[in-house]
Write an enzyme that holds these catalytic residues in place. Structure first.
Site, mmCIF file in Angstrom:
data_model
loop_
_atom_site.group_PDB
_atom_site.id
_atom_site.type_symbol
_atom_site.label_atom_id
_atom_site.label_comp_id
_atom_site.label_asym_id
_atom_site.label_seq_id
_atom_site.Cartn_x
_atom_site.Cartn_y
_atom_site.Cartn_z
ATOM 1 N N ASP A 201 48.167 44.807 44.551
ATOM 2 C CA ASP A 201 47.188 43.849 44.754
ATOM 3 C C ASP A 201 46.039 44.343 46.091
ATOM 4 O O ASP A 201 46.953 44.698 47.121
ATOM 5 C CB ASP A 201 47.481 42.417 45.139
ATOM 6 C CG ASP A 201 46.230 41.454 45.018
ATOM 7 O OD1 ASP A 201 45.367 41.646 44.225
ATOM 8 O OD2 ASP A 201 46.266 40.921 46.120
ATOM 9 N N GLU A 244 44.922 48.306 42.659
ATOM 10 C CA GLU A 244 43.555 47.934 42.494
ATOM 11 C C GLU A 244 42.760 48.231 43.582
ATOM 12 O O GLU A 244 43.044 47.812 44.954
ATOM 13 C CB GLU A 244 43.593 45.959 42.492
ATOM 14 C CG GLU A 244 42.401 45.523 42.365
ATOM 15 C CD GLU A 244 42.159 44.226 43.207
ATOM 16 O OE1 GLU A 244 41.039 43.359 42.978
ATOM 17 O OE2 GLU A 244 43.034 43.849 44.131
HETATM 18 C C1 NOJ Z 1 42.789 40.643 43.972
HETATM 19 C C2 NOJ Z 1 42.918 39.690 42.737
HETATM 20 O O1 NOJ Z 1 42.573 40.308 41.679
HETATM 21 C C3 NOJ Z 1 42.120 38.365 42.885
HETATM 22 O O2 NOJ Z 1 42.220 37.608 41.710
HETATM 23 C C4 NOJ Z 1 42.779 37.808 44.127
HETATM 24 O O3 NOJ Z 1 41.748 36.640 44.409
HETATM 25 C C5 NOJ Z 1 42.671 38.688 45.294
HETATM 26 N N1 NOJ Z 1 43.241 39.826 45.058
HETATM 27 C C6 NOJ Z 1 43.281 38.059 46.492
HETATM 28 O O4 NOJ Z 1 44.678 38.052 46.361
#
Ligand code: NOJ
Length: 545
Positions: A201, A244
């Site tokens: 993440d 991500e």
């Molecule tokens: C990326 C995630 O996809 C999102 O849903 C989240 O709010 C943020 N990271 C913070 O963790």
């Protein structure tokens, strides 16, 4: 790792949130037992790997991305025992599982943060603090409109803490070797329980300069990604890291390295250009989006997606381009757009529920370079609920049947409302119904995934864009070994006659992959002339005569 072992390069990923997938115990909240009972649906679709959104104990103020225990399962979703049972059942069906690794930040309720608020505790340095509020504290917010600053004062610590995301999500200080060791323990824990890797993440924020170099003596924050990979590979050789990272094309090589850093990145650049192409009904932005980021190294792979659980992030496009997308797909910007970045809608409503167009969009996702990531509900064309706040609009429960609450739960109080009005209501759009209709989106997607696997060239093959003489007709060829296959998509709402330049394949015969009964003309003079209906598409092998 031998080429054959690189399972992630041929994977079909399926992403879901346990909380909204299927509720087995009738308390209104999806759970691991419910998910386990639905594994045959996922395996039947042809997915090969499940990506689980965070399922850890959480105050749940950011859909579980606010973790307060990295070593446990949220009791609302089940127990560790249920998790292991789920992993075993998935394995039985040949399904791998990767899980979200959320270590850029924790919840402010995490015991680590609660301890860290005492400036004299050993834990204090696990987070990022400042005595003064930094001058740029009110810049770089991820959730504009919902978030006012990235540095918030903590009354107990009497210092400011950094939080890239919401105020209740303090950033961990990965410059601290104890934090890094703990992250490794977390990874080691879930690997032992059988996961095949992690979706990292917020990767760019995780490694952003928070003093990493000072502690590690390494000047390059991307080096941390190499450490990550090395650790992972020692613990489990076939495990993967999927980041991500919505980064500029020029930054991509820092994430893949020469194949020794991350295995996979979501292709955000392609994603945004693909939506521009869909909005314009022109192929040029799609070709540009494909060619902008450098190709991954041999061991790398893109994760190709249309939508995820967040807003459709369009920050890499120009304002004018974003406006074009808004006009086409989110005409009521007030209710359909969020964080100044993009639509909070699912694909089918954005495409006005036009079945041919929706299918064409998913056909692109399944044939473009990379491993496709299907988000739960996409296989049946689920819609969104704009009456729910922010990103929750696209996070409604899975629609299994026309039974009350979509067969998601037997409770009268589902954790989130199911969609029960409009064209995407569960009574009309559900798994049960589509399973019985040979021509449904679900049945088409199963067939398309099978065709993709059998062709064995899409996704990881070497690819190139094919010249067509039509501004709305996009075509590409993927090659692997001696095999080759092509996909051609008409992005427009008008019929199209297109001539594909297949001169490099002049001695081959096109053979339809999606509907083998459908004849195709031969290649004459290096050209294949095709006529495509509005939003029509074809996939075909190019077999040696
Ligand atoms: C990326 C995630 O996809 C999102 O849903 C989240 O709010 C943020 N990271 C913070 O963790």
């Amino acid at each position: 790792m031998s080429v054959r072992d690189r399972w992630y390069q041929d994977a079909v990923l399926y992403c879901l949130d346990v909380e909204t997938y299927h509720d087995a115990n009738g308390d209104g909240v999806g759970d691991f037992a419910g998910l386990t009972a639905k594994l045959d649906h996922i395996a039947g679709l042809g997915a090969t790997c499940i990506w689980l959104l965070p399922f850890y104990p959480t105050p749940n103020r950011d859909n579980g991305y606010d973790v307060c225990d990295h070593y446990a399962v949220d009791p609302r979703l089940g127990t560790l025992g249920d998790f292991v049972e789920f992993i075993r059942a998935a394995e039985d069906r040949g399904l791998r599982v990767i899980v979200d690794l959320v270590v850029n930040h924790t919840s402010d309720q995490h015991p680590w943060f609660q301890e860290a608020r005492d400036p004299d505790s050993d834990r204090h340095d696990w987070y990022v603090w400042s005595d003064e509020k930094p001058e740029d504290a009110d810049e770089g917010m991820i959730f504009p409109g919902e978030q006012e600053t990235v540095w918030t004062y903590d009354r107990k610590a009497k210092r400011y803490y950094l939080h890239r995301f919401y105020e209740h999500q303090p950033d961990l200080n990965i410059a601290n070797p104890h934090v890094r060791a703990e992250i490794e323990r977390v990874m080691g824990f879930w690997l032992r329980l059988g996961v095949s890797g992690f979706r990292i993440d917020a990767a760019p924020f995780l490694i952003e300069h928070k003093g990493i170099d000072e502690v590690s003596g390494k000047a390059d924050p991307y080096e941390y990604l190499r450490d990550f990979r090395t650790f992972l590979s020692w613990r489990r050789g076939d495990a993967v890291l999927l980041a991500e990272a919505n980064v500029a094309p020029g930054e991509v090589p820092h994430y893949f390295g020469d194949g020794e850093k991350l295995h996979m990145l979501f292709n955000f650049v392609l994603n945004q250009h693909l939506f521009l192409a869909l909005a314009r009904q022109r192929k040029a932005p799609l070709e540009r989006g494909l060619l902008l980021p450098p190709k991954p190294p041999d061991e790398g792979q893109w994760a190709t997606f249309l939508r995820n659980h967040d807003e459709l992030a369009l920050g890499r496009l120009t304002e004018a381009q974003r406006d074009e997308i808004a006009e086409a797909f989110a005409p009521d910007r007030e209710s359909m757009w969020v964080y100044d970045r993009g639509p909070r809608r699912r694909v089918p409503p954005m495409l006005d529920g036009d079945a041919a167009r929706v299918r064409m969009a998913y056909s692109l996702m399944l044939s473009l370079p990379g491993s496709p990531v299907i988000r739960y509900g996409e296989e049946i064309g689920m819609g969104d609920d704009l009456s729910l706040p922010e990103r929750t609009a696209v996070r409604t429960p899975m629609q299994w049947s026309d039974k009350p609450n979509a067969g998601f739960t037997s409770s009268d109080e589902p954790v989130r409302p199911v969609i029960d009005s409009g064209p995407f209501r569960y009574q009309a759009v559900n798994v049960d119904r589509q399973r019985r209709e040979p021509d449904s989106l679900l049945m088409w997607m199963e067939r398309a995934i099978r065709a993709r696997k059998e062709a064995d060239v899409f996704g990881r093959g070497d690819w190139h864009v094919v010249d067509t003489d039509h501004a709305a007709v996009f075509a590409h060829v993927c090659k692997r070994g001696g095999r080759a296959a092509a996909a051609v998509h008409n992005l427009s709402d008008a019929e199209a006659e297109a001539a594909l330049d297949l001169s490099a394949y002049a001695d081959r015969t096109p053979l339809d992959l999606l509907d083998p009964g459908d004849g195709l003309p031969g290649i004459t003079g290096g050209t294949l002339s095709l006529s495509l209906p509005p939003y029509g598409f074809r996939w075909f092998r190019l077999d040696r005569a």
